[in-house]
Design an enzyme around this catalytic site. Structure first.
Site, mmCIF file in Angstrom:
data_model
loop_
_atom_site.group_PDB
_atom_site.id
_atom_site.type_symbol
_atom_site.label_atom_id
_atom_site.label_comp_id
_atom_site.label_asym_id
_atom_site.label_seq_id
_atom_site.Cartn_x
_atom_site.Cartn_y
_atom_site.Cartn_z
ATOM 1 N N LYS A 105 85.695 64.138 29.525
ATOM 2 C CA LYS A 105 87.197 65.149 28.900
ATOM 3 C C LYS A 105 87.128 66.759 28.090
ATOM 4 C CE LYS A 105 89.673 61.259 27.995
ATOM 5 N NZ LYS A 105 90.962 60.775 28.108
ATOM 6 N N GLU A 113 95.677 70.922 18.220
ATOM 7 C CA GLU A 113 96.655 70.329 19.898
ATOM 8 C C GLU A 113 97.585 70.453 19.011
ATOM 9 O OE1 GLU A 113 93.942 68.108 22.907
ATOM 10 O OE2 GLU A 113 96.346 66.858 21.820
ATOM 11 N N HIS A 124 104.592 60.826 31.737
ATOM 12 C CA HIS A 124 103.917 60.862 32.527
ATOM 13 C C HIS A 124 103.809 61.114 33.827
ATOM 14 C CE1 HIS A 124 99.064 58.850 33.379
ATOM 15 N NE2 HIS A 124 99.530 59.272 34.684
ATOM 16 N N HIS A 175 99.486 52.341 27.113
ATOM 17 C CA HIS A 175 98.453 52.743 28.179
ATOM 18 C C HIS A 175 98.386 51.983 29.881
ATOM 19 C CE1 HIS A 175 97.551 55.598 25.204
ATOM 20 N NE2 HIS A 175 97.186 54.929 24.138
ATOM 21 N N GLU A 203 95.900 63.331 36.232
ATOM 22 C CA GLU A 203 97.050 63.218 35.011
ATOM 23 C C GLU A 203 97.839 64.118 34.629
ATOM 24 O OE1 GLU A 203 96.749 58.383 35.791
ATOM 25 O OE2 GLU A 203 95.877 59.546 33.960
ATOM 26 N N ARG A 253 89.608 58.771 41.522
ATOM 27 C CA ARG A 253 89.493 57.348 42.582
ATOM 28 C C ARG A 253 91.257 57.038 43.027
ATOM 29 N NH1 ARG A 253 92.678 53.942 39.211
ATOM 30 N NH2 ARG A 253 91.961 54.406 37.389
#
Lengths: 154, 236, 332, 460
Positions: free
Chosen positions: D127, D212, D220, D247, D287, D303
């Site tokens: 990440k 953050e 999304h 998710h 994303e 992918r």
């Protein structure tokens, strides 16, 4: 070199019910002088395969009197443990480790599977008589595919 | 193993070798070149071979070099991609090779001359017309140089033999010559390092260990070394 | 440890050989069939050059004194582990106390027994190969005898699958890259060497005739018998270094091929040199069998070497894959 | 540097092993066959009788039903490729598709991994590294430092001010709502920091805190990219995948409704640039969370994705085909200027599960009927008699529709859903039917919390 024959792996039941396979097994049985055979599939079903009449055996040059009596007990598969191409005979030898009709003991190697440069054994799980080979030389076999049929010893 | 050994103890009776001034370079199989110096077997030529060996041994493609009698075997790590190129480079290296005098050590070898082990002394006397004393004296008075090692672990080909005691090797080799036997073969002399069949002519015996596998280096002698024989006993 | 129970003479510990001491008169030694040694080592997860047993006289019996992984490669000796027949070119785990037996092979000459970790005799001059002539290396510089016990190092590679597995023998896997035998005659590729031209028109017979490997043949060299090829007058050369594979022509006119224990120096005229990549096949040729030399080239040799290298790389890469795949399948 | 373009006559591989199962195995296999390549399909014992077994050239079982013993058994997959002489491996999605070690093992075995280089998989799987790479490439990320917060409150306040309220304070090691506090204005910052730090110390054994930007109602949104080895990278439009539960995406659509075209284009370009910058290869997805007209990068999927068909429907580009071409070393068939998106597409993931409790529902499908007609695509591997195995993901079909407008696409999907019938097992078809009747969903622009909230309210 391996033959590039197309071959699908599948369950024993599926293989048994395939007409071509049935016919092949019937031929082997006739060749071995056996009139019928019962095969236990992995889901517990019994499949009985019966060959033609005695006349058919005589036509095939087999003396029905000499044909081995087969009790209606189950036949066990000897399976491949890995995906690869079937080798009935070790490439450095002239003859198979066990011939069709021969007795085999538990863990005995009865055939091979070639995976690139390597070779894996196919073993008999228990003592018995090697009755039939269900795939052709060079055929692609998968994990758990039945390659031989073994009639267990009493 | 005996059958294959006879050929290594060569006397240059008829020598097929390079032409007057060009070396002969040939391949043995796929992984070795033999460079044979032109001209006579003398120390200046041998020194040039040593110089060539020295120059070539560090080439990346070279696994090992084996100096012989006025020749050099160059063993490669693998089959060369361009064998002709390598051939040319070796030729060029020979052209550039200048005599080097290996600053060798001097090894003194105590010898028992004559006695039970000197079975060929009589034959040498016959061949040379000298007395056994003369033969022995000419041998120990000699000042020898190790030309090359080979044929057996640690065996040194020694140059410097008095021409009066040159002696062709035997047509029928001794079947069980003892390790340590002091011998003459053609224009060379040496101390055998293995017990076994041997076609050279025996004149004495030395106790000194010529080769010990666990030592570094394992061989007592090295090309360029000087060797003197000291007559410890003379049993005639 | 492993214990030799029964052995013929001349069975030795060998690796790929001892290099760098030829200039001191030390022969390289090493396995006669280097490819079988390398493949056997790869099967048990060793580096390809670990020390193994070279078995060339039979019957041979040995007991394992601890659990370990082993591979038997080279000649098919109808190997049996505790009486159970094993396929040739086979690797498997063995248990302490199990006995391995090797019988005289019907084809080929030498079998190799590789053990995971390798035979741990003290290296001499950088190699564990036995130099019988020098009397050093391997097990005290001598060949094996009954009751000998040999130390085996701990295994470093992945475990060998329980049921054992094999490898495609090089003869099969590399069939396309080696000339096939003709009427049982082994075809050995060679390139002409230094004195080839001296033989003039006679040299042609070197290639055309079939030579028999005489009984005076061993790890040092093979003497061949056949119609002699002689020079008009004998020639001797100044002593020079030689290597395995060199084909010398002694005055008798019958060739000698120097093998793994090749002399370090020689003086006979050199007719040819067997290409390195064909030496393992010669190493498996039996006394009394027939060979014929086939004229080859450096380029052809390199081509075959590339194929052998690719085969070894394939084995090296696939062995751990097989072990991992089977291990993952047996984990629930 | 441009690498030479291999000629069509000398392909890098002629046989592809598909290291996956179910609909995606079949999807990949179709593209492979269309390109004239041969296929090897692998299966586990549970999938031995898969209906697609007849479709490819070779079909072979590689291990027991458990994925770890078969589809996730890297060595077994590689051996199957070795045994069958396959020159390339397509990992599909899931299983080994984002496993950098596998990609490396494939290359080490001398085979071609149909996907990005292992290094790209590795970077994007980390990440922090991914975020740094994206910041460098100018892709917008969620504001906030990558480092733990300092001790003194004044410094923390300054950082929060820089990010802009609301912010979220997160404990290192926290997650799933634990060890997190949203702070809406500076006055609440001090308390939130000290309480969270104490919680972090007690619950997670580490007092480290991160800060953050807090997004309250994000959508999304993701961008599909394709890259080749010849420095070409294109983005094929965007998708809205906000309809999620835990998710897990349930419905996806392309394009995402009501996002200004100029913002979309700017982000799409940056994604393509980022690909060029990191040496990406093949298909990938960036994303983002989207809120108040701004995009915030969350991760890159290295992918093919389940929802790739909605992009194929709107762009007309066969993404799997492009993947295969790229793996052959061929250039993409299109440049950015050629990319034209048209109309609107939806995808419903049909799962073998209870539509509202989401309990998995393995068993035998006694009857399966799928819709058809213009603009309707069904990607499935199941047929009547198919046994849904409890060993794997419950996805049994993807219903995809395409129409000129979103409204028409919704109507088309309603009909398609009505025409779909799967008997013998429970499926989430009823959920989809209800969703496509839901006014808020139909209006579009619902956020990532919408589905869970809707499900919660529905229960009452």
């Amino acid at each position: 070199m391996m033959k590039g024959r197309k071959r699908k792996s599948g369950s024993l039941t599926a293989q048994m019910l395939d007409p071509a396979t049935l016919e092949q097994i019937a031929l082997w049985l006739e060749g071995a002088g056996v009139a019928s055979i019962e095969i236990e599939t992995e889901d517990g079903r019994l499949v009985r395969i019966v060959t033609g009449e005695d006349a058919a055996l005589r036509d095939a040059g087999v003396d029905p009197v000499a044909a081995a009596p087969v009790e209606p007990h189950s036949v066990r598969p000897a399976k491949s443990q890995i995906a690869g191409h079937f080798l009935p005979v070790h490439p450095a030898r002239d003859a198979a480790e066990a011939a069709i009709g021969a007795s085999v003991f538990p863990e005995q190697i009865v055939g091979f599977v070639g995976i690139g440069p390597l070779i894996m054994p196919i073993r008999a799980e228990e003592a018995g008589t090697l009755r039939a080979c269900t795939v052709g030389p060079g055929d692609l076999v998968g994990y758990g595919d039945t390659v031989f049929l073994i009639e267990p010893a009493q | 193993m005996s059958v294959m050994q006879g050929n290594v103890l060569s006397t240059p009776a008829i020598v097929a070798t390079a032409t007057a001034d060009e070396p002969k370079i040939s391949m043995i199989g796929t992984g070795a070149y033999l460079i044979e110096a032109p001209g006579a077997f003398d120390l200046p030529t041998q020194r040039r071979i040593w110089a060539l060996a020295h120059a070539v041994e560090d080439w990346p493609e070279v696994r090992e070099v084996v100096p012989g009698v006025t020749n050099l075997l160059v063993i490669l790590k693998q089959t060369p991609e361009e064998p002709e190129q390598l051939h040319l480079r070796l030729g060029h290296e020979w052209d550039c090779a200048r005599s080097i005098d290996l600053s060798g050590k001097t090894v003194e070898i105590p010898v028992t001359y004559g006695g039970d082990n000197a079975t060929d002394l009589a034959a040498i006397c016959d061949y040379s017309g000298l007395s056994d004393r003369e033969v022995v004296r000419l041998h120990w008075q000699g000042d020898y140089t190790v030309v090359a090692l080979g044929s057996a672990p640690g065996f040194g080909y020694l140059h410097g033999l008095d021409p009066r005691i040159y002696m062709p090797r035997k047509t029928v080799p001794s079947l069980r010559m003892l390790k340590g036997t002091v011998t003459i073969g053609g224009m060379q002399t040496g101390v055998s390092v293995l017990t076994g069949p041997n076609g050279w002519n025996s004149i004495g015996f030395a106790e000194m260990q010529m080769f010990e596998p666990t030592k570094t280096p394992p061989a007592l002698l090295a090309p360029g070394d000087r060797v003197r024989f000291r007559p410890e006993r003379i049993e005639l | 440890m492993i214990e030799v129970l029964q052995t013929g003479p001349l069975n030795t510990v060998q690796d790929l050989g001892r290099f760098g001491f030829r200039n001191a008169g030390v022969t390289s030694s090493g396995a006669m069939d280097r490819l079988a040694l390398m493949v056997g080592n790869l099967l048990v997860g060793n580096a390809e050059g670990e020390a193994a047993l070279e078995i060339q006289t039979f019957p041979f019996r040995l007991r394992f004194e601890r659990d370990m992984a082993v591979a038997v490669t080279g000649a098919d000796c109808e190997a049996r582990l505790d009486g159970r027949r094993l396929p040739p070119w086979w690797a498997m785990p063995v248990l302490s106390g199990q006995v391995l037996e090797l019988d005289t092979p019907r084809r080929a000459a030498r079998a190799y027994l590789c053990l995971a970790g390798g035979i741990e005799v003290e290296p001499v001059m950088g190699s564990r190969s036995t130099s019988l002539r020098g009397g050093f290396g391997g097990l005290e510089g001598r060949f094996l005898a009954a009751n000998d016990r040999l130390p085996v190092a701990g295994a470093a590679g992945p475990a060998v699958p329980q049921g054992g597995f094999g490898v495609m023998p090089p003869e099969t896997a590399l069939a396309a890259h080696f000339p096939a035998p003709e009427d049982g005659t082994l075809l050995v590729r060679a390139v002409p060497a230094g004195e080839y031209a001296l033989f003039g028109a006679e040299a042609e017979r070197f290639w055309t005739q079939t030579w028999k490997i005489s009984s005076h043949s061993d790890r040092t060299g093979y003497r061949l018998s056949g119609e002699p090829i002689r020079l008009a007058s004998p020639v001797e050369l100044r002593s020079h270094g030689v290597v395995p594979g060199v084909v010398q022509m002694p005055p008798s006119g019958e060739p000698i091929i120097q093998m793994s224990d090749a002399n370090t120096a020689g003086g006979y005229p050199k007719m040819a040199g067997v290409i390195d990549v064909d030496l393992w096949r010669l190493g498996q040729a039996r006394i009394g069998s027939r060979i014929r030399f086939v004229r080859s080239s450096i380029a052809e040799a390199r081509e075959a070497e590339r194929a052998v290298r690719a085969y070894l790389d394939d084995v090296r890469c696939t062995v751990p894959m097989l072990a991992q795949a089977l291990a993952a399948m047996s984990r629930r | 540097m441009m690498s030479p373009v291999p000629s069509e006559s000398a392909p890098r591989f002629e046989k592809v092993l598909i290291a996956n199962r179910g609909e995606i195995a079949l999807r990949v296999q179709r593209a492979t066959r269309e390109m004239g390549l041969r296929t090897v399909m692998i299966c586990s014992e549970a999938d031995r009788d898969a209906p697609y077994r007849q479709a490819g050239d070779e079909f072979v079982c590689i291990g027991p039903a458990s994925p770890r013993q078969s589809y996730l058994n890297q060595a077994a997959v590689l051996l199957a490729a070795r045994a069958t002489g396959a020159g390339a491996i397509h990992p599909g999605y899931g299983f080994l598709s984002e496993n950098a070690a596998f990609a490396e093992a494939v290359e080490r075995a001398g085979l071609i991994f149909i996907g990005p280089p292992a290094s790209a998989i590795r970077t994007m799987g980390d990440k922090i590294a991914a975020k740094r790479a994206m910041i460098e490439a100018g892709v917008p990320c969620v504001p906030g430092p990558d480092a733990a917060l300092p001790e003194d409150l004044a410094s923390i306040a300054a950082i929060a001010e820089g990010i802009g309220y609301p912010v979220i304070i997160k404990a290192a090691g926290g997650g799933g709502g634990r060890g997190m506090r949203v702070v809406h204005d500076p006055s609440a910052l001090g308390d939130a920091v000290s309480v969270t730090r104490e919680e972090a110390r007690r619950a997670f054994g580490r007092p480290d805190l991160y800060i953050e930007k807090f997004l309250a109602h994000p959508r999304h949104i993701e961008f599909q990219v394709l890259c080749d080895e010849h420095d070409n990278a294109v983005w094929l439009g965007h998708r809205d995948c906000s309809m999620q539960r835990r998710h897990q995406k349930v419905v996806e659509e392309a394009p995402a409704p009501a996002i200004p075209a100029d913002i979309v284009a700017a982000v799409g370009e940056r994604c393509a640039n980022a690909c060029r910058k990191i040496g990406y290869r093949g298909a990938g997805t960036f994303e983002f969370l989207y809120e108040d007209g701004a995009f915030y990068f969350i991760e890159m999927n290295t992918r093919l994705q389940v929802e790739h068909p909605v992009t194929e429907m709107t762009s007309g580009i066969d993404i799997v085909r492009e993947q295969l071409r790229v793996a052959q070393g061929l250039p993409l068939t299109i440049s950015q200027a050629d990319v034209r998106t048209y109309g609107h597409s939806f995808e419903c993931r049909i799962n073998a599960e209870d539509p509202f409790t989401f309990a998995a529902s393995p068993g035998t499908i006694t009857a399966a009927q799928f819709p058809g007609g213009p603009g309707v695509r069904v990607d499935t591997h199941v047929t009547t008699g198919y046994r849904v195995s409890p060993h794997y993901d419950s996805l049994i079909a993807k219903l995809i529709v395409h129409a000129p407008t979103r409204e028409e696409a919704i109507r088309r999907m309603r009909v398609a859903l009505a025409d779909t019938a799967i008997d013998g097992i429970a499926t989430n078809l009823p959920l989809h039917r209800e969703l496509f009747a839901e006014p808020a969903f139909c209006a579009g622009q619902t956020d990532i919390h919408y589905l869970e909230t809707w499900l919660g309210e529905r229960k009452k």
